[in-house]
Motif scaffolding. Structure first.
Motif, PDB file in Angstrom:
ATOM      1  N   LEU A  70      13.539   6.160  10.747  1.00 11.49           N
ATOM      2  CA  LEU A  70      13.463   5.951   9.204  1.00 11.49           C
ATOM      3  C   LEU A  70      11.986   5.948   8.855  1.00 11.49           C
ATOM      4  CD1 LEU A  70      14.220   4.939   6.539  1.00 11.49           C
ATOM      5  CD2 LEU A  70      14.403   2.387   7.675  1.00 11.49           C
ATOM      6  N   ILE A  71      11.701   6.846   7.946  1.00 10.48           N
ATOM      7  CA  ILE A  71      10.195   7.064   7.383  1.00 10.48           C
ATOM      8  C   ILE A  71      10.181   6.589   6.248  1.00 10.48           C
ATOM      9  CG2 ILE A  71       8.680   8.832   6.816  1.00 10.48           C
ATOM     10  CD1 ILE A  71       9.911  10.970   8.720  1.00 10.48           C
ATOM     11  N   HIS A  72       9.490   5.358   5.991  1.00  8.42           N
ATOM     12  CA  HIS A  72       9.514   4.661   4.867  1.00  8.42           C
ATOM     13  C   HIS A  72       8.129   4.415   4.234  1.00  8.42           C
ATOM     14  CE1 HIS A  72      10.684   1.298   2.243  1.00  8.42           C
ATOM     15  NE2 HIS A  72      11.981   1.343   2.452  1.00  8.42           N
ATOM     16  N   GLU A  73       8.060   4.277   2.851  1.00  9.96           N
ATOM     17  CA  GLU A  73       6.789   4.277   2.048  1.00  9.96           C
ATOM     18  C   GLU A  73       6.092   2.485   2.489  1.00  9.96           C
ATOM     19  OE1 GLU A  73       6.433   1.847  -0.942  1.00  9.96           O
ATOM     20  OE2 GLU A  73       6.979   3.456  -2.406  1.00  9.96           O
ATOM     21  N   VAL A  74       5.137   2.498   2.094  1.00  7.96           N
ATOM     22  CA  VAL A  74       4.582   0.975   1.979  1.00  7.96           C
ATOM     23  C   VAL A  74       3.363   1.009   1.325  1.00  7.96           C
ATOM     24  CG1 VAL A  74       3.122   1.225   3.972  1.00  7.96           C
ATOM     25  CG2 VAL A  74       4.099  -0.966   3.655  1.00  7.96           C
ATOM     26  N   ALA A  75       3.206  -0.228   0.704  1.00  8.44           N
ATOM     27  CA  ALA A  75       2.098  -0.535  -0.175  1.00  8.44           C
ATOM     28  C   ALA A  75       1.378  -2.013   0.091  1.00  8.44           C
ATOM     29  CB  ALA A  75       2.412  -0.451  -1.547  1.00  8.44           C
ATOM     30  N   ALA A  76       0.311  -2.322  -0.131  1.00  6.15           N
ATOM     31  CA  ALA A  76      -0.477  -3.471   0.354  1.00  6.15           C
ATOM     32  C   ALA A  76      -1.601  -3.771  -0.443  1.00  6.15           C
ATOM     33  CB  ALA A  76      -0.466  -3.638   1.824  1.00  6.15           C
ATOM     34  N   ALA A  77      -1.930  -4.872  -0.867  1.00  5.89           N
ATOM     35  CA  ALA A  77      -3.317  -5.285  -1.321  1.00  5.89           C
ATOM     36  C   ALA A  77      -3.650  -6.597  -0.489  1.00  5.89           C
ATOM     37  CB  ALA A  77      -3.089  -5.449  -2.881  1.00  5.89           C
ATOM     38  N   LYS A  78      -4.978  -7.093  -0.781  1.00  7.28           N
ATOM     39  CA  LYS A  78      -5.508  -8.153  -0.249  1.00  7.28           C
ATOM     40  C   LYS A  78      -4.421  -9.292  -0.679  1.00  7.28           C
ATOM     41  CE  LYS A  78     -10.244  -6.327   0.048  1.00  7.28           C
ATOM     42  NZ  LYS A  78     -11.350  -6.433  -0.610  1.00  7.28           N
ATOM     43  N   PRO A  79      -4.238 -10.295   0.366  1.00  7.26           N
ATOM     44  CA  PRO A  79      -3.666 -11.390   0.022  1.00  7.26           C
ATOM     45  C   PRO A  79      -3.867 -12.424  -1.284  1.00  7.26           C
ATOM     46  CG  PRO A  79      -3.995 -11.252   2.482  1.00  7.26           C
ATOM     47  CD  PRO A  79      -4.800 -10.295   1.705  1.00  7.26           C
ATOM     48  N   SER A 116       4.639  -3.865  -7.402  1.00  6.47           N
ATOM     49  CA  SER A 116       6.250  -3.896  -7.826  1.00  6.47           C
ATOM     50  C   SER A 116       7.027  -2.969  -7.761  1.00  6.47           C
ATOM     51  CB  SER A 116       6.273  -4.587  -9.267  1.00  6.47           C
ATOM     52  OG  SER A 116       5.860  -3.861 -10.273  1.00  6.47           O
ATOM     53  N   LYS A 117       6.472  -1.733  -7.745  1.00  7.27           N
ATOM     54  CA  LYS A 117       6.999  -0.146  -7.775  1.00  7.27           C
ATOM     55  C   LYS A 117       7.268   0.199  -6.570  1.00  7.27           C
ATOM     56  CE  LYS A 117       4.916   0.676 -12.510  1.00  7.27           C
ATOM     57  NZ  LYS A 117       5.915   0.338 -13.284  1.00  7.27           N
ATOM     58  N   HIS A 118       6.502  -0.504  -5.406  1.00  5.17           N
ATOM     59  CA  HIS A 118       6.634   0.007  -3.912  1.00  5.17           C
ATOM     60  C   HIS A 118       7.348  -1.279  -3.057  1.00  5.17           C
ATOM     61  CE1 HIS A 118       4.483   3.726  -4.781  1.00  5.17           C
ATOM     62  NE2 HIS A 118       3.692   3.167  -5.668  1.00  5.17           N
ATOM     63  N   THR A 119       7.159  -0.860  -1.765  1.00  5.28           N
ATOM     64  CA  THR A 119       7.538  -1.823  -0.920  1.00  5.28           C
ATOM     65  C   THR A 119       6.617  -2.581   0.199  1.00  5.28           C
ATOM     66  OG1 THR A 119       9.727  -0.470  -0.721  1.00  5.28           O
ATOM     67  CG2 THR A 119       9.281  -2.102   1.149  1.00  5.28           C
ATOM     68  N   THR A 120       6.297  -3.810  -0.007  1.00  2.52           N
ATOM     69  CA  THR A 120       5.341  -4.389   0.836  1.00  2.52           C
ATOM     70  C   THR A 120       5.643  -4.449   2.308  1.00  2.52           C
ATOM     71  OG1 THR A 120       6.410  -6.641   0.522  1.00  2.52           O
ATOM     72  CG2 THR A 120       4.949  -5.914  -1.197  1.00  2.52           C
ATOM     73  N   PRO A 121       4.939  -4.657   3.223  1.00  6.00           N
ATOM     74  CA  PRO A 121       5.106  -4.707   4.483  1.00  6.00           C
ATOM     75  C   PRO A 121       6.262  -5.743   4.871  1.00  6.00           C
ATOM     76  CG  PRO A 121       2.877  -4.710   4.504  1.00  6.00           C
ATOM     77  CD  PRO A 121       3.406  -4.886   2.882  1.00  6.00           C
ATOM     78  N   GLU A 122       6.298  -6.966   4.114  1.00 11.42           N
ATOM     79  CA  GLU A 122       7.270  -7.957   4.567  1.00 11.42           C
ATOM     80  C   GLU A 122       8.613  -7.529   3.966  1.00 11.42           C
ATOM     81  OE1 GLU A 122       3.405  -9.752   4.376  1.00 11.42           O
ATOM     82  OE2 GLU A 122       4.337  -8.165   2.950  1.00 11.42           O
ATOM     83  N   GLU A 123       8.679  -6.660   2.697  1.00 14.09           N
ATOM     84  CA  GLU A 123       9.869  -6.200   2.214  1.00 14.09           C
ATOM     85  C   GLU A 123      10.409  -5.179   3.044  1.00 14.09           C
ATOM     86  OE1 GLU A 123       9.096  -7.045  -2.482  1.00 14.09           O
ATOM     87  OE2 GLU A 123       8.334  -5.145  -1.618  1.00 14.09           O
TER      88      GLU A 123
END
Length: 275
Positions: free
Chosen positions: A178-187, A199-206
């Motif tokens: 499973l090749i999945h996108e991911v997006a993250a910013a500083k907490p 909100s348009k992408h998937t965070t590591p937790e999601e």
């Protein structure tokens, strides 16, 4: 320079299928000793420019004798608008295409581009390889698709750009890779603009929730969106994911490859990237 635009090559039997053609796709193919002219099938997840800007390079460069000289039309499957986009690209490069045809004695079928607008379901099936498209959730780009490629009892799923999506979970169950996108910013980032992107992408937790339900043999992060100056080291993508997901996870790199069989094996990039 270490991370070019989204592009994933799936090789199954005699089939070579490219999924998305972001910036540098033709160059990365060349680094793998694959000429752009060897690629005549492209599947688009959606029509954002970072997934399509490499199309002219793969398509037109691939028609040249020095780059594989594609002998069949360049076929592109994608969401509504794909057919029109390819027709307009042919128009944009009309003079170049016609000039090349005039300078060649034989037909240059590889310069012909054929765009096809798809819907959910099986969009390609040949030589035992099946490509299934399914809707994902990446507003405002509607429709946006993920893909599952099936071959001899094995499969790979490519999420495309999406936020947490139940349909993807359903379609990906039982997959090997499973090749999945991911997006993250500083907490501590509360910027409305950055929160809107997240909100348009998937965070590591999601993504961890997705992986935990799908249980692939291997999960791989691609299309890695790091915001607000977040570095790869500071992002801690694997650490954040493994707080919820207990399976095998790899943070993808350009030119990394995977062999799918009873197990999924990883081959690190064999071509050095510019540091």
């Amino acid at each position: 320079m270490e991370r070019f635009g989204p592009a994933t090559l799936v090789e199954a039997g005699s089939e070579q299928l490219l999924f998305d053609a972001g910036r540098g796709a033709a160059l990365r193919l060349n680094q793998l000793s694959i000429m752009p002219g060897e690629i005549d099938k492209l599947f688009l997840t959606h029509l954002h420019s970072d997934h399509t800007i490499g199309i002219p390079d793969v398509w037109l460069t691939g028609s040249l004798p020095t780059a594989g000289k594609r002998s069949t039309p360049f076929q592109v499957w994608g969401p509504a608008g794909t057919k029109e986009m390819m027709a307009n690209l042919e128009e944009a490069f009309h003079d170049d295409i016609e000039g090349r045809k005039e300078n060649q004695k034989e037909a240059l079928d590889g310069l012909t581009a054929v765009g096809q607008d798809i819907e959910e379901g099986v969009v390609y099936e040949k030589n035992g390889v099946q490509v299934v498209a399914f809707l994902v959730d990446h507003p405002p780009m509607e429709p946006s698709y993920g893909y599952r490629v099936n071959y001899k009892g094995h499969s790979v799923v490519i999420s495309g750009d999406t936020r947490y999506n139940e349909k993807l979970i359903q379609q990906a169950k039982g997959t090997d890779l499973l090749i999945h996108e991911v997006a993250a910013a500083k907490p501590d980032n509360h910027s409305p603009a950055i929160q809107k992107i997240l909100s348009k992408h998937t965070t590591p937790e999601e993504a961890a929730k997705v992986f935990q339900q799908v249980q692939p043999k291997l999960a791989v992060y691609s299309h890695i969106v790091l915001l607000d100056g977040l570095s790869d080291a500071d992002a801690n993508l694997a650490v954040r994911t493994n707080q919820t997901y207990d399976g095998k996870l790899v943070v993808g790199q350009d030119l990394m490859s995977f062999t799918i069989g009873d197990q999924v094996t990883i081959k690190e990039p064999h071509v050095g990237l510019i540091p």
